[in-house]
Write an enzyme that holds these catalytic residues in place. Structure first.
Site, short mmCIF file in Angstrom:
data_model
loop_
_atom_site.label_atom_id
_atom_site.label_comp_id
_atom_site.label_asym_id
_atom_site.label_seq_id
_atom_site.Cartn_x
_atom_site.Cartn_y
_atom_site.Cartn_z
N ASP A 1 0.70 -1.00 0.02
CA ASP A 1 0.13 0.23 0.01
C ASP A 1 0.78 0.98 0.06
OD1 ASP A 1 -2.38 1.15 -0.18
OD2 ASP A 1 -2.94 0.78 1.96
N ASN B 1 -10.47 -3.13 -6.78
CA ASN B 1 -9.65 -2.27 -7.60
C ASN B 1 -10.06 -1.96 -8.90
OD1 ASN B 1 -6.31 -3.42 -6.27
ND2 ASN B 1 -7.75 -1.55 -5.36
C1 FPP Z 1 -1.64 -0.16 -3.76
O1 FPP Z 1 -1.25 1.39 -3.54
C2 FPP Z 1 -0.86 -0.85 -4.86
C3 FPP Z 1 -1.60 -1.36 -5.93
C4 FPP Z 1 -3.16 -1.51 -6.04
C5 FPP Z 1 -0.67 -2.21 -7.09
C6 FPP Z 1 0.30 -2.81 -6.57
C7 FPP Z 1 0.93 -3.38 -7.90
C8 FPP Z 1 2.26 -3.69 -8.23
C9 FPP Z 1 3.45 -2.91 -7.06
C10 FPP Z 1 2.77 -4.30 -9.42
C11 FPP Z 1 2.98 -5.57 -9.10
C12 FPP Z 1 3.48 -6.32 -10.20
C13 FPP Z 1 3.28 -7.77 -10.44
C14 FPP Z 1 3.60 -8.39 -11.77
C15 FPP Z 1 3.31 -8.68 -9.51
P1 FPP Z 1 -2.33 2.36 -3.65
O2 FPP Z 1 -2.47 2.70 -5.15
O3 FPP Z 1 -3.60 1.95 -2.86
O4 FPP Z 1 -1.56 3.83 -3.12
P2 FPP Z 1 -2.57 4.91 -2.31
O5 FPP Z 1 -3.02 4.11 -1.04
O6 FPP Z 1 -1.34 5.80 -1.65
O7 FPP Z 1 -3.30 5.54 -2.95
#
Ligand code: FPP
Length: 249
Positions: A29, A77
Site C-alpha cells: 500500500d 480495485n
Molecule cells: C496499492 O497502492 C498498490 C496497488 C493497487 C498495485 C500494486 C501493484 C504492483 C506494485 C505491481 C506488481 C506487479 C506484478 C507483476 C506482481 P495504492 O495505489 O492503493 O496507494 P495509495 O493508497 O497511496 O493510493
C-alpha cells in the site's frame, strides 16, 4: 540498486535461521501517496513498487524464506479510474514478459491466484506462460493475488464443495478444514506466518481471509516504494520477537 543487491546475499546475523517465517504475505500500500508526495502521477508509484517486490523476492531467496505472496490487484480495485486500471493490467503483463528470464535465473516459482478468467486475454497468456515455465523451479514460491478477493475465494470453495455433496460424491460430515483448504486458490501453499502492510493502514482489505487466521501482522508507515531490505529486516526482527500461541496458552 545492483550494489545493494549484491550486499544482500547473506541473512543478517541477528536473524535466527530456525525462526524465519516460511511464508510472508504483503499488502503493498501507498504507491499513489508516494507518487503524490513527489508530484508524480500515481502510476509512477506502481512502477517503483515493482522494484520493491523484486528486492523482497531476492531477500526471501537469500535469507531462507520459502514463500512470498503479494496482493497486486483486489476485486475492489476495478473501481479505480479507468486509466489506472488499464495501466496496472499493462504493467503486470510487461513485468511478466520482461522479468521472466530473471525469475527463471533466480529459480522462482510463480503462481497467480484470483479470478483470472476476466483479466485481459493477453495478460492471461503471460500469466499462464510464467506459471508453466517456472513450475519446476525449486526456489521461492511467489504468489501474486490478482483480481483476488478473500470472500469470493471462500464462496467459490463453498460452491465447489456444495456441488460435490449434491452429486453424492461427498458427505457433509466429510467437510473439514483440510478439505476446505483444498478448494482454495492457494491449495498446497502453507498459510502465511507474517503479514506486512505498508503505509500505516490497519486493515486486512479482503486479503487471504482464511489463510491469515494466525499470521503475525507488521504494519509500517513507510510507503511501499520506499520499503527496502532494511525495513524488511526490521519486520523480521520484530516477527522473531513475537511469541506465537495459535490460540493456546
Ligand atoms: C496499492 O497502492 C498498490 C496497488 C493497487 C498495485 C500494486 C501493484 C504492483 C506494485 C505491481 C506488481 C506487479 C506484478 C507483476 C506482481 P495504492 O495505489 O492503493 O496507494 P495509495 O493508497 O497511496 O493510493
Amino acid at each position: 540498486m545492483t550494489a545493494k543487491l549484491t550486499a544482500l546475499q547473506h541473512r543478517p546475523a541477528d536473524l535466527i535461521a530456525e525462526r524465519m517465517p516460511q511464508h510472508v504475505a504483503v499488502i503493498m500500500d501507498g504507491n499513489g501517496r508516494w507518487a503524490k508526495q513527489r508530484g508524480l502521477p500515481r502510476i509512477m508509484g506502481h512502477k517503483r513498487g515493482v522494484d520493491t517486490l523484486k528486492l523482497l523476492l531476492r531477500c526471501c531467496n537469500d535469507w531462507g524464506i520459502g514463500a512470498l505472496t503479494a496482493y497486486a490487484f483486489s476485486t475492489e480495485n476495478w473501481g479505480r479510474p479507468e486509466e489506472e486500471v488499464e495501466f496496472l493490467m499493462v504493467l503486470f503483463e510487461r513485468v511478466l514478459r520482461r522479468e521472466l528470464a530473471e525469475l527463471m535465473a533466480e529459480n522462482v516459482r510463480i503462481r497467480f491466484v484470483g479470478n483470472l478468467a476476466v483479466l485481459p486475454a493477453s495478460l492471461q497468456q503471460e500469466i499462464e506462460r510464467s506459471m508453466v515455465d517456472t513450475a519446476q523451479n525449486t526456489g521461492v514460491q511467489f504468489t501474486v493475488a490478482t483480481n483476488y478477493g478473500g470472500r469470493q475465494e471462500i464462496v467459490q470453495a463453498c460452491r465447489a464443495i456444495a456441488h460435490q455433496v449434491k452429486q453424492g460424491n461427498l458427505e457433509p460430515e466429510e467437510v473439514n478444514d483440510a478439505l476446505f483448504e483444498r478448494h482454495l486458490y492457494t491449495q498446497g501453499l502453507a498459510d502465511p506466518d507474517l503479514l506486512i502492510r505498508t503505509s500505516g493502514e490497519m486493515r486486512i482489505s479482503n486479503f487471504l481471509l482464511w489463510q491469515l487466521a494466525y499470521a503475525e501482522m507488521y504494519i509500517t508507515d513507510t510507503f511501499w516504494p520506499d520499503f527496502d531490505h532494511e525495513e524488511f529486516h526490521r519486520a523480521l526482527v520484530n516477527y522473531q520477537q513475537r511469541h506465537r500461541r495459535f490460540g493456546k496458552l
